[in-house]
Design a protein around this motif. Structure first.
Motif, PDB file in Angstrom:
ATOM      1  N   PRO A 158      33.188  59.544  55.400  1.00 50.95           N
ATOM      2  CA  PRO A 158      33.025  58.946  56.732  1.00 50.95           C
ATOM      3  C   PRO A 158      33.466  57.482  56.812  1.00 50.95           C
ATOM      4  N   GLU A 159      33.625  56.815  55.649  1.00 50.10           N
ATOM      5  CA  GLU A 159      34.189  55.472  55.620  1.00 50.10           C
ATOM      6  C   GLU A 159      34.986  55.325  54.331  1.00 50.10           C
ATOM      7  N   LEU A 160      35.877  54.344  54.326  1.00 47.88           N
ATOM      8  CA  LEU A 160      36.679  54.115  53.143  1.00 47.88           C
ATOM      9  C   LEU A 160      35.794  53.695  51.978  1.00 47.88           C
ATOM     10  N   ALA A 161      35.943  54.400  50.862  1.00 53.74           N
ATOM     11  CA  ALA A 161      35.196  54.066  49.656  1.00 53.74           C
ATOM     12  C   ALA A 161      36.092  54.340  48.449  1.00 53.74           C
ATOM     13  N   VAL A 162      36.056  53.441  47.488  1.00 55.02           N
ATOM     14  CA  VAL A 162      36.909  53.544  46.313  1.00 55.02           C
ATOM     15  C   VAL A 162      36.099  53.197  45.069  1.00 55.02           C
ATOM     16  N   ASP A 163      36.277  53.978  44.023  1.00 54.52           N
ATOM     17  CA  ASP A 163      35.685  53.674  42.722  1.00 54.52           C
ATOM     18  C   ASP A 163      36.840  53.636  41.726  1.00 54.52           C
ATOM     19  N   LEU A 164      37.216  52.434  41.311  1.00 55.04           N
ATOM     20  CA  LEU A 164      38.386  52.232  40.471  1.00 55.04           C
ATOM     21  C   LEU A 164      37.962  51.760  39.085  1.00 55.04           C
ATOM     22  N   THR A 165      38.414  52.466  38.054  1.00 51.53           N
ATOM     23  CA  THR A 165      38.165  52.085  36.668  1.00 51.53           C
ATOM     24  C   THR A 165      39.505  51.850  35.979  1.00 51.53           C
ATOM     25  N   LEU A 166      39.735  50.638  35.504  1.00 50.44           N
ATOM     26  CA  LEU A 166      40.944  50.317  34.755  1.00 50.44           C
ATOM     27  C   LEU A 166      40.550  50.090  33.305  1.00 50.44           C
ATOM     28  N   ASP A 167      40.864  51.052  32.455  1.00 48.35           N
ATOM     29  CA  ASP A 167      40.514  50.942  31.046  1.00 48.35           C
ATOM     30  C   ASP A 167      41.401  49.943  30.320  1.00 48.35           C
ATOM     31  N   THR A 168      42.645  49.846  30.755  1.00 49.19           N
ATOM     32  CA  THR A 168      43.599  48.918  30.150  1.00 49.19           C
ATOM     33  C   THR A 168      44.219  48.048  31.220  1.00 49.19           C
ATOM     34  N   VAL A 169      44.130  46.738  31.052  1.00 52.10           N
ATOM     35  CA  VAL A 169      44.782  45.791  31.957  1.00 52.10           C
ATOM     36  C   VAL A 169      45.426  44.710  31.099  1.00 52.10           C
ATOM     37  N   ASP A 170      46.701  44.898  30.819  1.00 53.42           N
ATOM     38  CA  ASP A 170      47.470  43.924  30.037  1.00 53.42           C
ATOM     39  C   ASP A 170      48.652  43.473  30.875  1.00 53.42           C
ATOM     40  N   MET A 171      48.772  42.183  31.103  1.00 55.16           N
ATOM     41  CA  MET A 171      49.861  41.654  31.901  1.00 55.16           C
ATOM     42  C   MET A 171      50.417  40.419  31.204  1.00 55.16           C
ATOM     43  N   GLY A 172      51.570  40.578  30.553  1.00 49.79           N
ATOM     44  CA  GLY A 172      52.145  39.480  29.796  1.00 49.79           C
ATOM     45  C   GLY A 172      51.235  39.111  28.649  1.00 49.79           C
ATOM     46  N   GLU A 173      50.875  37.832  28.576  1.00 51.50           N
ATOM     47  CA  GLU A 173      49.991  37.356  27.514  1.00 51.50           C
ATOM     48  C   GLU A 173      48.528  37.402  27.928  1.00 51.50           C
ATOM     49  N   ARG A 174      48.253  37.916  29.121  1.00 47.40           N
ATOM     50  CA  ARG A 174      46.875  37.990  29.606  1.00 47.40           C
ATOM     51  C   ARG A 174      46.380  39.424  29.541  1.00 47.40           C
ATOM     52  N   SER A 175      45.104  39.559  29.267  1.00 48.02           N
ATOM     53  CA  SER A 175      44.514  40.886  29.247  1.00 48.02           C
ATOM     54  C   SER A 175      43.039  40.767  29.589  1.00 48.02           C
ATOM     55  N   LEU A 176      42.443  41.902  29.906  1.00 48.20           N
ATOM     56  CA  LEU A 176      41.014  41.949  30.196  1.00 48.20           C
ATOM     57  C   LEU A 176      40.349  42.855  29.178  1.00 48.20           C
ATOM     58  N   PRO A 177      39.807  42.288  28.095  1.00 54.73           N
ATOM     59  CA  PRO A 177      39.096  43.112  27.107  1.00 54.73           C
ATOM     60  C   PRO A 177      37.963  43.878  27.780  1.00 54.73           C
ATOM     61  N   GLY A 178      37.884  45.144  27.505  1.00 55.59           N
ATOM     62  CA  GLY A 178      36.835  45.939  28.119  1.00 55.59           C
ATOM     63  C   GLY A 178      37.198  46.496  29.472  1.00 55.59           C
ATOM     64  N   GLY A 179      38.362  46.098  30.001  1.00 63.40           N
ATOM     65  CA  GLY A 179      38.812  46.640  31.276  1.00 63.40           C
ATOM     66  C   GLY A 179      38.043  46.096  32.466  1.00 63.40           C
ATOM     67  N   VAL A 180      38.111  46.824  33.555  1.00 60.79           N
ATOM     68  CA  VAL A 180      37.475  46.393  34.795  1.00 60.79           C
ATOM     69  C   VAL A 180      37.031  47.618  35.596  1.00 60.79           C
ATOM     70  N   ARG A 181      35.967  47.459  36.314  1.00 63.50           N
ATOM     71  CA  ARG A 181      35.487  48.500  37.233  1.00 63.50           C
ATOM     72  C   ARG A 181      35.265  47.835  38.577  1.00 63.50           C
ATOM     73  N   ALA A 182      35.721  48.463  39.622  1.00 59.19           N
ATOM     74  CA  ALA A 182      35.530  47.927  40.964  1.00 59.19           C
ATOM     75  C   ALA A 182      35.131  49.053  41.896  1.00 59.19           C
ATOM     76  N   VAL A 183      34.116  48.798  42.710  1.00 59.32           N
ATOM     77  CA  VAL A 183      33.652  49.771  43.691  1.00 59.32           C
ATOM     78  C   VAL A 183      33.690  49.113  45.063  1.00 59.32           C
ATOM     79  N   LEU A 184      34.418  49.727  45.969  1.00 58.65           N
ATOM     80  CA  LEU A 184      34.486  49.243  47.343  1.00 58.65           C
ATOM     81  C   LEU A 184      33.654  50.153  48.233  1.00 58.65           C
ATOM     82  N   LEU A 185      32.692  49.562  48.921  1.00 56.58           N
ATOM     83  CA  LEU A 185      31.864  50.286  49.882  1.00 56.58           C
ATOM     84  C   LEU A 185      31.748  49.428  51.134  1.00 56.58           C
ATOM     85  N   GLY A 186      32.288  49.919  52.219  1.00 55.58           N
ATOM     86  CA  GLY A 186      32.219  49.150  53.451  1.00 55.58           C
ATOM     87  C   GLY A 186      32.903  47.808  53.327  1.00 55.58           C
ATOM     88  N   ASP A 187      32.147  46.756  53.528  1.00 60.39           N
ATOM     89  CA  ASP A 187      32.713  45.398  53.476  1.00 60.39           C
ATOM     90  C   ASP A 187      32.330  44.664  52.195  1.00 60.39           C
TER      91      ASP A 187
END
Length: 273
Positions: free
Chosen positions: A81-110
């Motif tokens: 009924p509304e936009l909702a997203v559950d995003l899990t990024l296990d690997t995030v490597d960009m050039g010489e930068r990285s996020l150990p442990g990855g990232v999790r993001a949940v969008l609910l409403g605003d």
């Protein structure tokens, strides 16, 4: 430091988004394979009715100046009924930068809930999640851009872009995750592809599509007319992008919930600018 960490997480998500949104090339029109084009047109009609799905994505990118990048993750998507997203990024490597442990993001409403292991070291945080109201993520342009990026996971819009192909053809029958599919391959011109989208999505899509040229797509469509796999590859001035996405769980119930309140902390003031 917090903003840069969150920005890196968002950049990783944006890299996946850019792949999902699709890429194009300025190819010259050639005779269309009508049978294959009709299949894509029907797929676009069917995906427009899909309200939930799961996508697994792997994106590899190279850049002569920024270095290599890799993003790998999984997303649950719900539009009603509304936009909702559950995003899990296990690997995030960009050039010489990285996020150990990855990232999790949940969008609910605003509201977006972000979980990044690196935040614990930066802030000495005791709670694993940070609550980020979209209205506090920066000025309105930044908020709108973030929302637009999330919305570009919309499978219907992805399929609409592919229907602009002028050289799509069948590449045979193949199995994808145990399901029989037909493989279609081709390219599509950017201007024509963007015009397939709703007016409010065209500007952002055109910006993303301009990042690469000479992009080829492959899409695997099952008997129900819905795609099970999408692959994109392209290059521009030494930069390359290869993305593979697997779709499943169409219209199946999706549970996307906020993390427990006792595990959530607020975004510290002064970190959004």
């Amino acid at each position: 430091m917090l903003k840069r960490t969150i920005s890196l997480a968002a950049a990783g998500a944006a890299l996946v988004v850019a792949a999902v949104a699709g890429c194009g090339t300025n190819v010259q029109p050639i005779q269309v394979n009508l049978a294959a084009s009709e299949v894509l047109a029907q797929a676009a009609q069917k995906t427009a009715q899909v309200t939930s799905y799961t996508v697994d994505a792997v994106v590899n990118a190279t850049h002569s100046q920024q270095g290599d990048g890799r993003v790998q993750g999984r997303m649950l998507y719900q539009s009603k009924p509304e936009l909702a997203v559950d995003l899990t990024l296990d690997t995030v490597d960009m050039g010489e930068r990285s996020l150990p442990g990855g990232v999790r993001a949940v969008l609910l409403g605003d509201t977006v809930y972000v979980k990044v292991e690196a935040l614990k070291d930066l802030l000495g945080a005791t709670k694993p999640w940070i609550k980020v109201p979209l209205a506090e993520m920066g000025d309105s342009a930044q908020v709108n851009q973030y929302l637009t990026q999330i919305q570009q996971f919309d499978l219907a819009n992805v399929t609409k872009l592919v229907t602009a192909s002028q050289d799509v053809k069948s590449a045979g029958n193949e199995s994808v995750n145990g399901e029989d599919t037909t493989h279609y391959s081709g390219t599509f011109p950017v201007d024509a592809a963007v015009q397939q989208l709703p007016a409010d999505k065209q500007e952002q899509a055109r910006t993303n599509l301009a990042e690469l040229k000479d992009v080829k797509f492959d899409i695997w469509v099952a008997a129900d007319g819905l795609p099970r796999k999408l692959a994109l590859s392209g290059q521009k001035e030494g930069a390359t992008l290869d993305a593979t996405l697997f779709f499943k769980g169409f219209n199946e119930p999706v549970t996307i919930e906020a993390p427990p309140a006792d595990q959530v902390g607020d975004l510290p003031k002064g970190t959004t600018n």
